[in-house]
Design a protein around this motif. Structure first.
Motif, short mmCIF file in Angstrom:
data_model
loop_
_atom_site.label_atom_id
_atom_site.label_comp_id
_atom_site.label_asym_id
_atom_site.label_seq_id
_atom_site.Cartn_x
_atom_site.Cartn_y
_atom_site.Cartn_z
N LEU A 24 5.44 7.57 6.35
CA LEU A 24 6.83 7.21 6.59
C LEU A 24 7.79 8.38 6.32
CD1 LEU A 24 8.49 4.70 7.38
CD2 LEU A 24 8.80 4.28 4.94
N LEU A 25 7.49 9.17 5.31
CA LEU A 25 8.42 10.24 4.92
C LEU A 25 8.65 11.30 6.01
CD1 LEU A 25 7.61 10.56 1.13
CD2 LEU A 25 9.47 9.33 2.26
N PRO A 26 7.61 11.76 6.73
CA PRO A 26 7.90 12.70 7.84
C PRO A 26 8.76 12.05 8.93
CG PRO A 26 5.57 12.74 7.31
CD PRO A 26 6.17 11.62 6.53
N ALA A 27 8.58 10.77 9.15
CA ALA A 27 9.40 10.07 10.14
C ALA A 27 10.86 10.00 9.68
CB ALA A 27 8.85 8.66 10.38
N GLY A 42 11.53 8.32 15.26
CA GLY A 42 10.92 8.22 13.93
C GLY A 42 9.83 7.16 13.88
N MET A 43 10.08 6.03 14.51
CA MET A 43 9.05 4.99 14.53
C MET A 43 7.83 5.43 15.33
SD MET A 43 9.42 2.51 12.55
CE MET A 43 8.12 1.46 13.15
N ALA A 44 8.06 6.17 16.41
CA ALA A 44 6.94 6.68 17.20
C ALA A 44 6.11 7.66 16.37
CB ALA A 44 7.44 7.35 18.47
N LEU A 45 6.78 8.54 15.62
CA LEU A 45 6.06 9.47 14.76
C LEU A 45 5.29 8.73 13.68
CD1 LEU A 45 5.34 12.34 13.85
CD2 LEU A 45 7.43 12.31 12.46
N LEU A 52 13.51 2.50 8.51
CA LEU A 52 12.11 2.72 8.87
C LEU A 52 11.16 1.95 7.95
CD1 LEU A 52 11.97 6.47 9.93
CD2 LEU A 52 12.34 4.44 11.32
N LEU A 53 11.56 1.75 6.70
CA LEU A 53 10.72 0.95 5.80
C LEU A 53 10.66 -0.49 6.28
CD1 LEU A 53 9.04 1.11 3.23
CD2 LEU A 53 11.10 0.54 1.94
N LEU A 54 11.80 -1.06 6.60
CA LEU A 54 11.81 -2.43 7.14
C LEU A 54 11.06 -2.50 8.46
CD1 LEU A 54 15.50 -3.53 6.42
CD2 LEU A 54 13.43 -4.29 5.23
N ARG A 101 0.87 -1.18 0.00
CA ARG A 101 0.00 0.00 0.00
C ARG A 101 0.90 1.22 0.00
NH1 ARG A 101 -2.89 -3.54 3.61
NH2 ARG A 101 -4.80 -4.19 2.58
N TRP A 102 1.06 1.81 -1.17
CA TRP A 102 2.00 2.92 -1.34
C TRP A 102 1.59 4.16 -0.58
CZ3 TRP A 102 6.52 1.63 -3.03
CH2 TRP A 102 6.64 0.51 -3.86
N HIS A 103 0.29 4.31 -0.28
CA HIS A 103 -0.13 5.51 0.44
C HIS A 103 0.43 5.55 1.86
CE1 HIS A 103 -3.18 2.56 1.62
NE2 HIS A 103 -3.32 3.27 2.72
N ARG A 104 0.91 4.42 2.37
CA ARG A 104 1.52 4.41 3.70
C ARG A 104 2.84 5.17 3.73
NH1 ARG A 104 0.33 -1.75 5.68
NH2 ARG A 104 -1.88 -1.44 6.04
#
Length: 148
Positions: free
Chosen positions: A12-15, A133-136, A70-72, A5-8
């Protein structure tokens, strides 16, 4: 079957941006502390210039590392339903960054690619940046609209 799902990525980008900025500042602080230990006080103009330099240069090296990390982490976060809590998501982000740093330090010919990770305190600091970043990411993902 895994469905992408690319919209996710918009969560991720702000994180990635947050971690990259925090890690660049952290890297600067550890470098400046090492320089100060050798030479004494550092003028504030040099501190600001060093931080700006790291934000504009080190971040270009570190951002792809953060993106992969963060992607993984986000993929594992969605595979493992127990990790949808903030603590476990942050722990996952930190653990994967630790693994990535070990891999990078093994593959790169210099002693360490990321100077801040030469000490335990520096490595822990970088892992905390990854956790932030993961929290965000998780916070943004949980706040998404029902159809998003």
């Amino acid at each position: 079957m895994i469905v992408v799902r690319w919209h996710r990525l918009k969560y991720l980008l702000p994180a990635v941006l947050l971690v990259t900025v925090l890690a660049s500042i952290t890297q600067s602080c550890f470098n400046l502390a090492a320089i100060a230990a050798l030479s004494g006080n550092i003028p504030i103009a040099d501190i600001v210039a060093t931080m700006w330099f790291d934000l504009t240069h080190f971040s270009l090296t570190y951002a792809p590392i953060v993106l992969i990390n963060l992607l993984l982490s986000s993929i594992l976060l969605h595979i493992l339903p127990l990790s949808r809590g903030y603590f476990l998501a942050c722990l996952l982000g930190a653990a994967l960054l630790y693994a990535m740093v070990l891999i990078i330090n093994t593959l790169v010919p210099m002693p360490t690619l990321i100077a801040a990770t030469r000490s335990a305190a520096g490595l822990l600091s970088m892992m905390l940046c990854s956790s932030a970043g993961m929290a965000l990411y998780l916070w943004l993902f949980k706040r998404r609209p029902a159809n998003g």
